[in-house]
Design a protein around this motif. Structure first.
Motif, mmCIF file in Angstrom:
data_model
loop_
_atom_site.group_PDB
_atom_site.id
_atom_site.type_symbol
_atom_site.label_atom_id
_atom_site.label_comp_id
_atom_site.label_asym_id
_atom_site.label_seq_id
_atom_site.Cartn_x
_atom_site.Cartn_y
_atom_site.Cartn_z
ATOM 1 N N ALA A 157 0.822 -1.206 0.000
ATOM 2 C CA ALA A 157 0.000 0.000 0.000
ATOM 3 C C ALA A 157 0.859 1.261 0.000
ATOM 4 C CB ALA A 157 -0.937 -0.014 1.210
ATOM 5 N N ARG A 158 1.944 1.244 0.764
ATOM 6 C CA ARG A 158 2.834 2.411 0.779
ATOM 7 C C ARG A 158 3.462 2.636 -0.586
ATOM 8 N NH1 ARG A 158 3.961 0.725 6.249
ATOM 9 N NH2 ARG A 158 5.545 -0.734 5.498
ATOM 10 N N ASN A 159 3.872 1.559 -1.238
ATOM 11 C CA ASN A 159 4.472 1.700 -2.565
ATOM 12 C C ASN A 159 3.449 2.203 -3.584
ATOM 13 O OD1 ASN A 159 6.889 0.781 -1.555
ATOM 14 N ND2 ASN A 159 6.620 -1.312 -2.278
ATOM 15 N N ALA A 160 2.197 1.752 -3.466
ATOM 16 C CA ALA A 160 1.154 2.234 -4.376
ATOM 17 C C ALA A 160 0.929 3.734 -4.198
ATOM 18 C CB ALA A 160 -0.142 1.457 -4.147
ATOM 19 N N ARG A 161 0.920 4.198 -2.951
ATOM 20 C CA ARG A 161 0.744 5.628 -2.714
ATOM 21 C C ARG A 161 1.944 6.431 -3.224
ATOM 22 N NH1 ARG A 161 -1.419 3.549 2.240
ATOM 23 N NH2 ARG A 161 0.571 3.907 3.307
ATOM 24 N N GLN A 162 3.147 5.894 -3.042
ATOM 25 C CA GLN A 162 4.327 6.593 -3.532
ATOM 26 C C GLN A 162 4.313 6.686 -5.053
ATOM 27 O OE1 GLN A 162 6.730 8.224 -1.920
ATOM 28 N NE2 GLN A 162 7.613 8.767 -3.901
ATOM 29 N N THR A 163 3.883 5.611 -5.718
ATOM 30 C CA THR A 163 3.788 5.636 -7.175
ATOM 31 C C THR A 163 2.776 6.681 -7.638
ATOM 32 O OG1 THR A 163 4.365 3.286 -7.282
ATOM 33 C CG2 THR A 163 3.317 4.256 -9.219
ATOM 34 N N SER A 164 1.645 6.756 -6.941
ATOM 35 C CA SER A 164 0.632 7.753 -7.306
ATOM 36 C C SER A 164 1.171 9.167 -7.140
ATOM 37 C CB SER A 164 -0.623 7.558 -6.445
ATOM 38 O OG SER A 164 -1.180 6.276 -6.656
ATOM 39 N N ARG A 165 1.943 9.402 -6.104
ATOM 40 C CA ARG A 165 2.527 10.736 -5.919
ATOM 41 C C ARG A 165 3.522 11.059 -7.030
ATOM 42 N NH1 ARG A 165 1.988 9.356 -0.243
ATOM 43 N NH2 ARG A 165 3.987 8.258 -0.285
ATOM 44 N N SER A 166 4.294 10.065 -7.448
ATOM 45 C CA SER A 166 5.250 10.299 -8.546
ATOM 46 C C SER A 166 4.515 10.619 -9.846
ATOM 47 C CB SER A 166 6.147 9.065 -8.732
ATOM 48 O OG SER A 166 6.907 8.804 -7.572
ATOM 49 N N LEU A 167 3.443 9.894 -10.124
ATOM 50 C CA LEU A 167 2.665 10.166 -11.331
ATOM 51 C C LEU A 167 2.039 11.557 -11.284
ATOM 52 C CD1 LEU A 167 0.890 6.708 -11.813
ATOM 53 C CD2 LEU A 167 2.884 7.577 -13.034
#
Length: 570
Positions: A157-167
């Protein structure tokens, strides 16, 4: 100055069998290291084709026109092994550089188009910037899966949120236009020279009727199938951590590969062993130029010659030959073309026993020298089951905590990854919940707590109580934000940690703290982790050569003849 007589005392601790050098290491030309090339990009080099790209519903054109056809330089795929792979020998340092470490030349043809699966983004949020000059395409279903997995406190879940922030940062950068692609270097990642494309229109594709159309994996396969005819001048490649996904893609004739950038080593055979066997003609070639001197109980040697570039600081070297004096030493200093070797303390002898424990082979003696050296802050131990990793770490810790009082207490933790089915929630305090995971601690303390029979039951009870009072069992779930001062920290089963978890634990060390990481890379139970991507492999590869760290690969099992035979044949 003339060479003094070589040490004639053969360490009784050390194994008598001689090990041959199986591969001549590659000479290192400097201390600086070039940035790591993307293995995905290196594995797909091809000759460019001079074709004009037709118009497509999804505009994937680059700003610069395609270059004239040129011969693409040959590159070594990251997944291929060197042509002359050395035989497996855990007692010898395999210093040949793996293919993944050599930077592949950039292709002069059209940039490739990588279609990323959702599990790649949730495995490494920084993967968007790991594909060098190549472009990335994200299907719409990938964004949907990221959104559905962003809730929770898990690593995924943390990695998914980090990816969304990068996008979001890429989409909000100056001059961003989703229609023509987002520049991946717009947010401060100059190593990413390609563009990011989103699926903005419906793509027409046809998949076999045996594949359910509503499944997310099959929709991603359909996107890859649709992009190939739209861009015939480029290679469209699916990147996924899911093995079944890659198998289905290849069955449909689509190019697919694993995400390689998370691996510290492409092959576990190239893992730094921490020991180097000196050649049989070492004394003949270097004997006349060796300088030696005595300092306390240790003898130092300054050597020069072609073997020096193969050495690293805190690496162990040994010389064993029939009829020749043996040498067991550790590299303490390397300057230009000279190296200083320091002889070791023999912990096989009973007078040098550590909390009643004596070493039984050469690698164990090397490990004990690292564990008891106050100048070494970080020690990694790898080896099969029964090689003595936990027993030596605990014995060295109890000696330095109770006898020498170098550290205040021992803190032990491990990755709570079960081999089979989970037994559910565990009752009690933090230490009580960790109890079932610490069976190895109890087994080894039973050996270390033995006292003389004359002490009686009261003496044994007092010893056990004293040992238990200085050992704290902690869970890794509550490590973030902590700082350990003057602690002796043991991380067991470290092969099940990810590189990010390993970094979190190591950075907890404060002044005067020593950390020991132990594990067997052949017993990885964490999904999506391999020998090359394990946090233990990551730590061994990154810390090698640092003056305050050391590593040794234990080669021989000493648990029992039954355990040794089972490790070989099962």
């Amino acid at each position: 100055m003339p060479l003094p007589p070589a040490p004639t005392k053969r360490a009784a601790t050390l194994a008598r069998e001689a090990y041959d050098v199986v591969a001549k290491p590659v000479k290192k030309t400097g201390t600086s290291r070039a940035p790591k090339a993307s293995a995905n990009a290196a594995a797909l080099q091809e000759k460019p084709q001079a074709r004009n790209l037709p118009d497509a519903p999804v505009d994937l054109r680059r700003e610069k026109p395609a270059q004239p056809p040129q011969e693409s330089p040959k590159s070594t795929p990251a997944s291929d092994k060197p042509s002359e792979a050395p035989a497996r020998n855990r007692g010898v340092a395999l210093l040949q550089e793996p293919a993944a470490k050599r930077k592949a030349p950039k292709s002069s043809g059209p940039a490739k188009l990588f279609v990323l699966d959702t599990n790649v983004l949730m495995h490494d949020p920084m993967c968007l910037f790991r594909f060098e000059e190549h472009d990335i395409f994200l299907p719409m279903i990938v964004l949907e899966e990221l959104d559905s997995n962003k809730k929770g406190m898990t690593e995924v879940a943390r990695n998914a949120r980090q990816t969304s922030r990068s996008l979001d940062a890429l989409a909000g950068s100056n001059g961003a236009d989703i229609g023509i692609g987002l520049k991946l270097d717009a947010t401060g990642h100059p190593e990413a020279g390609g563009k990011l494309f989103f699926q903005t229109q419906t793509l027409d594709y046809t998949l076999p009727t045996s594949l359910p159309q509503g499944k997310a994996d099959n929709q991603i396969l359909g996107v890859v199938e649709a992009l190939r005819p739209l861009h015939p001048g480029r290679e469209v490649v699916l990147v996924s951590k899911d093995i079944n996904m890659r198998v289905k893609a290849r069955a449909l004739g689509l190019a697919a590969e694993d995400y390689q950038n998370d691996k510290a080593l492409e092959d576990g055979e190239f893992l730094y062993s921490g020991a180097l066997a000196l050649p049989p003609d070492f004394w003949t070639k270097h004997g006349k130029t060796v300088e030696s001197w005595q300092q306390g109980l240790y003898t130092f040697y300054r050597i020069s010659g072609p073997i020096v570039p193969e050495m690293m600081v805190n690496q162990f070297v040994y010389f064993e030959a029939p009829g020749e004096p043996s040498l067991y030493a550790r590299v303490t200093e390397i300057r230009a073309k000279t190296a200083v070797l320091k002889t070791l303390k023999d912990y096989n002898h009973l007078k040098h026993a550590v909390w009643g424990v004596t070493t039984r082979n050469r690698e164990q003696n090397f490990a004990m020298n690292l564990l008891l050296d106050p100048e070494v802050d970080f020690v990694t131990l790898t080896g099969n089951a029964g090689t003595g990793k936990t027993l030596m770490a605990l014995a060295a810790g109890l000696t330095q905590v109770l006898d020498e009082r170098r550290y205040t207490e021992i803190i032990m933790t491990r990755a709570t990854v079960s081999v089979g089915e989970d037994i559910g929630f565990l009752p009690g305090t933090e230490e009580e919940k960790m109890g079932p995971w610490m069976g190895a601690l109890d087994d080894n303390l039973e050996v270390l707590a033995k006292t003389e029979t004359s002490a009686g039951e009261w003496g044994r009870s007092a010893t056990n109580e004293l040992i238990r009072s200085r050992i704290k069992i902690k869970s890794m779930n509550f490590m973030r934000g902590r700082t350990f001062l003057n602690k002796y920290v043991i991380i067991d089963e470290a092969q099940n940690l990810t590189p990010k978890q390993m970094k979190t634990l190591i950075t907890r060390a404060g002044p005067g703290t020593k950390i020991i990481c132990m594990g067997n890379l052949q017993q990885i139970d964490t999904p999506y982790l391999t020998e090359g991507s394990s946090g233990l492999t990551f730590a061994v590869d990154k810390f090698k050569g640092w003056p305050h760290s050391g590593h040794i690969m234990l080669a021989r099992g000493e648990r029992s003849r039954l355990a040794d035979f089972a490790s070989e044949v099962l």
